[in-house]
Write a protein that holds these residues in place. Structure first.
Motif, PDB file in Angstrom:
ATOM      1  N   ILE A 172       0.857  -1.186   0.000  1.00 56.87           N
ATOM      2  CA  ILE A 172       0.000   0.000   0.000  1.00 56.87           C
ATOM      3  C   ILE A 172       0.895   1.237   0.000  1.00 56.87           C
ATOM      4  CG2 ILE A 172      -1.920  -1.135   1.179  1.00 56.87           C
ATOM      5  CD1 ILE A 172      -0.981   0.173   3.769  1.00 56.87           C
ATOM      6  N   GLY A 173       0.312   2.361  -0.398  1.00 54.07           N
ATOM      7  CA  GLY A 173       1.026   3.629  -0.322  1.00 54.07           C
ATOM      8  C   GLY A 173       2.218   3.755  -1.232  1.00 54.07           C
ATOM      9  N   PHE A 174       2.231   3.031  -2.374  1.00 49.37           N
ATOM     10  CA  PHE A 174       3.356   3.147  -3.305  1.00 49.37           C
ATOM     11  C   PHE A 174       2.974   4.073  -4.466  1.00 49.37           C
ATOM     12  CE2 PHE A 174       0.900  -0.554  -4.548  1.00 49.37           C
ATOM     13  CZ  PHE A 174       0.795  -0.455  -5.926  1.00 49.37           C
ATOM     14  N   GLY A 175       3.983   4.546  -5.184  1.00 50.14           N
ATOM     15  CA  GLY A 175       3.763   5.480  -6.284  1.00 50.14           C
ATOM     16  C   GLY A 175       3.957   4.825  -7.635  1.00 50.14           C
ATOM     17  N   SER A 176       3.499   5.528  -8.679  1.00 47.20           N
ATOM     18  CA  SER A 176       3.680   5.065 -10.054  1.00 47.20           C
ATOM     19  C   SER A 176       3.927   6.261 -10.951  1.00 47.20           C
ATOM     20  CB  SER A 176       2.461   4.276 -10.544  1.00 47.20           C
ATOM     21  OG  SER A 176       1.370   5.141 -10.779  1.00 47.20           O
ATOM     22  N   ALA A 177       4.704   6.049 -12.002  1.00 47.36           N
ATOM     23  CA  ALA A 177       5.008   7.119 -12.958  1.00 47.36           C
ATOM     24  C   ALA A 177       5.505   6.487 -14.246  1.00 47.36           C
ATOM     25  CB  ALA A 177       6.051   8.075 -12.386  1.00 47.36           C
ATOM     26  N   VAL A 178       5.484   7.276 -15.321  1.00 49.35           N
ATOM     27  CA  VAL A 178       5.924   6.820 -16.642  1.00 49.35           C
ATOM     28  C   VAL A 178       7.126   7.643 -17.075  1.00 49.35           C
ATOM     29  CG1 VAL A 178       5.300   6.584 -19.070  1.00 49.35           C
ATOM     30  CG2 VAL A 178       3.616   6.065 -17.297  1.00 49.35           C
ATOM     31  N   LEU A 179       8.193   6.953 -17.482  1.00 55.08           N
ATOM     32  CA  LEU A 179       9.379   7.599 -18.024  1.00 55.08           C
ATOM     33  C   LEU A 179       9.631   7.090 -19.437  1.00 55.08           C
ATOM     34  CD1 LEU A 179      11.850   7.479 -14.975  1.00 55.08           C
ATOM     35  CD2 LEU A 179      10.437   9.395 -15.740  1.00 55.08           C
ATOM     36  N   SER A 180      10.119   7.972 -20.274  1.00 52.30           N
ATOM     37  CA  SER A 180      10.455   7.655 -21.670  1.00 52.30           C
ATOM     38  C   SER A 180       9.247   7.198 -22.473  1.00 52.30           C
ATOM     39  CB  SER A 180      11.557   6.588 -21.742  1.00 52.30           C
ATOM     40  OG  SER A 180      12.703   7.012 -21.032  1.00 52.30           O
ATOM     41  N   GLY A 181       8.048   7.374 -21.944  1.00 56.87           N
ATOM     42  CA  GLY A 181       6.837   7.051 -22.667  1.00 56.87           C
ATOM     43  C   GLY A 181       6.461   5.590 -22.682  1.00 56.87           C
TER      44      GLY A 181
END
Length: 417
Positions: free
Chosen positions: A149-158
């Motif tokens: 729980i409480g983790f992050g997500s993101a997109v790099l380089s598409g």
């Protein structure tokens, strides 16, 4: 007069340039063309080397022309192309294949959703094709994030979806970082963060990943963290940035005009070019609702639980006086709760717990005056294949008073390939 030699015609394509393989105008790229040999990927997929005895990709076609054909195949069929042979699989998993599609403007945006089943307590990973309205089940998330729980997500380089931080039920707060690659359809490890943290916020600016705030070590007695750090994929390492003025567990954050704005007990903003934090106040923060997102330089926030009414921030008046509303509301059930607002193919995409999706063409409302716009033609609610039964079940459960949500959307991102 001698007969024309049919074997001396000029070649259909220039073997030094794949951009001329398209008979309908060609592929226009501003970068120098790449060599025919498939470049090795950064991922462990092996090196593709051309030998004399190696068969062509497509019988009776030169490889350059075969690649020019394969890059034009829709993404929905890529999983089938990988099964043809090992060489096709290596080609589709390479940076070279992705760069050709990107430079030729053939990449497609898909929606990637992580949801948690409350009955089984497991996290599943899915992709959605907005063109064919098709859902696909993807490789499961790494085991440390299956119940975290409480983790992050993101997109790099598409094309790389990162998961980072969070709290493991057994180990507590984590520094771990993993990412999913669209090219290989697999999960990979990345360098760990410098600090353990959970329930923090993150953003991407100039293809660099920023994280800030959150809790440390999972101990309730520890104050919220003031630390912040950034990950540069080109250097493949994390580094600290200036600490925040006040430690906090932010509620939400957005990137607006190159500035990272955080909302919490004390709101603030970060500017990467100066590595400084600034205080934020006024109508932007007071009228901010979560979830929210940005599109074409404007901030949009949901104004109701089911996401069928949107507020628009007006920078000139520093107010949220503009609204876009749908004539069809879904109700206040948790199953219909809107969890994510994100840009998809130039439209505003709203994702709910029951995996229903609404696409809003907000470009037609850019010149709107203050007030409420009610136009059903701006809204398109999508129920992908395999989700109609779930949607109808949630509707009847809501009518019967059984409003407990079965699925909970954790994260949603858009990837290109």
């Amino acid at each position: 007069m001698s007969k024309p030699d049919r074997f001396n015609h000029p070649p259909l394509v220039d073997t030094k340039c794949f951009c001329r393989a398209d008979g309908g105008g060609g592929l226009k790229t501003s970068n120098p063309c790449l060599k025919p040999n498939v470049k090795p990927s950064i991922h462990p997929i092996g090196r593709v080397e051309k030998t004399r005895n190696q068969p062509t990709l497509i019988p009776f076609l030169p490889d350059d022309l075969a690649i020019a054909c394969l890059i034009r195949v829709n993404r929905i069929h890529h999983c089938k192309l990988r099964l043809v042979c090992k060489r096709w699989n290596r080609l589709l998993s390479s940076n070279y294949f992705y760069s050709l599609r990107k430079n030729s403007r053939l990449t497609e945006e898909w929606l990637y959703v992580m949801k948690r089943d409350h009955k089984q307590g497991k996290t599943t990973f899915h992709s959605f094709d907005p063109v064919h309205h098709m859902w696909q089940t993807l490789p499961p998330v790494p085991k440390e994030y299956n119940t975290a729980i409480g983790f992050g997500s993101a997109v790099l380089s598409g094309c790389h979806l990162y998961l980072f931080g969070g709290k493991d039920p057994v180990k507590g707060s984590m520094r771990r970082v993993v990412y999913y690659s669209v090219k290989t359809n697999k999960w990979h490890r990345a360098p760990d963060m410098l600090r353990r943290r959970q329930f923090f916020v993150s953003c991407v600016i100039n293809n660099c990943l920023y994280v800030a705030g959150g809790k440390n070590e999972g101990a309730t007695t520890n104050p919220p963290s003031r630390s912040a750090e950034v990950y540069d994929p080109t250097k493949n390492r994390w580094s600290f940035i200036l600490d925040m003025d006040v430690g906090m567990v932010p509620v939400s954050s957005i990137v607006y005009r190159g500035e990272w704005i955080l909302k919490g007990i004390v709101s603030g903003s970060y500017r990467p070019e100066s590595n400084r934090w600034f205080s934020v106040s006024g109508g932007l923060v007071s009228g901010w609702r979560n979830p929210c997102g940005t599109l074409n330089g404007k901030i949009y926030a949901l104004d109701c639980k089911d996401g069928c009414r949107i507020r628009v921030y007006d920078e000139k008046d520093d107010s949220w006086s503009k609204r876009i509303e749908s004539q069809m509301h879904m109700g206040n059930s948790e199953a219909f709760e809107a969890r994510v607002v994100i840009e998809l193919n130039g439209k505003l995409c709203i994702v709910r717990n029951n995996m229903s999706i609404s696409m809003v063409d907000v470009s037609k409302c850019n010149d709107m005056d203050e007030g409420i716009i009610v136009d059903e033609h701006l809204w398109e609610t999508i129920t992908g294949k395999g989700q109609f039964k779930t949607l109808m079940t949630n509707i009847f459960s809501s009518l019967a008073g059984r409003n407990r949500v079965k699925n909970h959307v954790l994260h949603c991102q858009v990837l290109q390939a």
